[in-house]
Scaffold this motif. Sequence first.
Motif, mmCIF file in Angstrom:
data_model
loop_
_atom_site.group_PDB
_atom_site.id
_atom_site.type_symbol
_atom_site.label_atom_id
_atom_site.label_comp_id
_atom_site.label_asym_id
_atom_site.label_seq_id
_atom_site.Cartn_x
_atom_site.Cartn_y
_atom_site.Cartn_z
ATOM 1 N N VAL A 90 -12.143 -11.879 7.684
ATOM 2 C CA VAL A 90 -12.059 -10.707 6.449
ATOM 3 C C VAL A 90 -11.253 -9.595 6.872
ATOM 4 N N ILE A 91 -11.144 -9.203 7.926
ATOM 5 C CA ILE A 91 -10.373 -7.940 8.422
ATOM 6 C C ILE A 91 -8.985 -8.267 7.972
ATOM 7 N N VAL A 92 -8.431 -9.442 8.542
ATOM 8 C CA VAL A 92 -7.051 -9.599 8.427
ATOM 9 C C VAL A 92 -6.677 -10.134 6.889
ATOM 10 N N LEU A 93 -7.774 -10.835 6.405
ATOM 11 C CA LEU A 93 -7.403 -11.066 4.758
ATOM 12 C C LEU A 93 -7.190 -9.760 4.191
ATOM 13 N N SER A 94 -8.246 -8.527 4.484
ATOM 14 C CA SER A 94 -8.212 -7.323 3.828
ATOM 15 C C SER A 94 -6.582 -6.908 4.009
ATOM 16 N N VAL A 95 -6.237 -6.988 5.341
ATOM 17 C CA VAL A 95 -4.894 -6.304 5.697
ATOM 18 C C VAL A 95 -3.959 -7.000 5.091
ATOM 19 N N LEU A 96 -3.806 -8.297 4.912
ATOM 20 C CA LEU A 96 -3.086 -9.153 4.191
ATOM 21 C C LEU A 96 -2.891 -9.060 2.649
ATOM 22 N N LEU A 98 -3.885 -6.011 1.257
ATOM 23 C CA LEU A 98 -3.385 -4.627 0.960
ATOM 24 C C LEU A 98 -1.958 -4.488 1.401
ATOM 25 N N SER A 99 -1.462 -5.522 2.237
ATOM 26 C CA SER A 99 0.082 -5.278 2.927
ATOM 27 C C SER A 99 0.868 -6.225 1.535
ATOM 28 N N ILE A 100 0.320 -7.158 0.792
ATOM 29 C CA ILE A 100 0.964 -7.741 -0.217
ATOM 30 C C ILE A 100 0.891 -6.687 -1.466
ATOM 31 N N ILE A 102 1.149 -3.542 -1.016
ATOM 32 C CA ILE A 102 2.185 -2.231 -0.905
ATOM 33 C C ILE A 102 3.368 -3.194 -0.820
ATOM 34 N N PHE A 103 3.611 -3.998 -0.557
ATOM 35 C CA PHE A 103 5.042 -4.693 -0.621
ATOM 36 C C PHE A 103 5.495 -4.770 -2.023
ATOM 37 N N ILE A 104 4.658 -5.421 -2.828
ATOM 38 C CA ILE A 104 5.015 -5.466 -4.183
ATOM 39 C C ILE A 104 5.431 -3.969 -4.878
ATOM 40 N N SER A 105 4.358 -3.214 -4.432
ATOM 41 C CA SER A 105 4.532 -2.111 -5.057
ATOM 42 C C SER A 105 6.073 -1.322 -4.694
ATOM 43 N N LEU A 106 6.408 -1.532 -3.143
ATOM 44 C CA LEU A 106 7.571 -1.096 -2.769
ATOM 45 C C LEU A 106 8.789 -1.711 -3.341
ATOM 46 N N VAL A 107 8.693 -2.876 -3.865
ATOM 47 C CA VAL A 107 9.692 -3.710 -4.438
ATOM 48 C C VAL A 107 9.654 -3.023 -5.843
ATOM 49 N N LEU A 127 9.215 -10.762 6.972
ATOM 50 C CA LEU A 127 8.839 -12.011 6.875
ATOM 51 C C LEU A 127 8.038 -12.273 8.160
ATOM 52 N N TYR A 128 8.264 -11.777 9.560
ATOM 53 C CA TYR A 128 7.631 -11.749 10.535
ATOM 54 C C TYR A 128 6.338 -11.096 10.552
ATOM 55 N N TYR A 129 6.105 -9.984 9.790
ATOM 56 C CA TYR A 129 4.867 -9.294 9.714
ATOM 57 C C TYR A 129 3.977 -10.352 8.999
ATOM 58 N N PHE A 130 4.434 -11.010 7.789
ATOM 59 C CA PHE A 130 3.564 -11.782 7.080
ATOM 60 C C PHE A 130 3.146 -12.953 7.506
#
Length: 176
Positions: A90-96, A98-100, A102-107, A127-130
């Motif tokens: 659940v934690i990692v899915l939430s972080v994933l 949120l990261s997606i 943030i990444f889309i917002s940054l793009v 890429l390594y992070y994801f």
Amino acid sequence: MINRRWCCKIVSRWKIYQGAMITILVILAFLADLYKDNFSTNTGAYPYLQFLLTALFMAAVLGLISVILYFQTKTSRTFLIHPAWDKMHVIVLSVLFLSIVIFISLVIFTPLASVVEHSRWILYIILYYFLFLASVLTLSLVHKNNKSLGNQQKIRSSFVWTLLILLLVIFFLPGL
């Protein structure tokens, strides 16, 4: 004279091995960036070669991440044993997620695309992070569903599942 036990407590051999794997990841990104033009022009006539090279790159990166996680089992006594691992999916899915976002917002809202175009190493870090998050998510799911497996088998199984799922999502689902 330096006490050997004191030295070994600072940096264990497993941490050195993890550092070596990270160094190999950096070298792999450097080589991929160095030969990106050669690969793209040579694989244009052979679309399956592009698929094979991408699959090999992903397998190498996920394999190195899995080796880093394996060395972490040697370093930490609570890795995959701590009660937080029961909720880690659940934690990692939430972080994933949120990261997606943030990444889309940054793009969309920043010049990240043009920065990545000029500094391609940023793309490899992303890429390594994801891929790391996908690997840890799969590991947490394997851990939750197969508590009887040993840590090595969990990491090996998560590597295979992560690679298969990513290859399916990246290459076969868009064709449907």
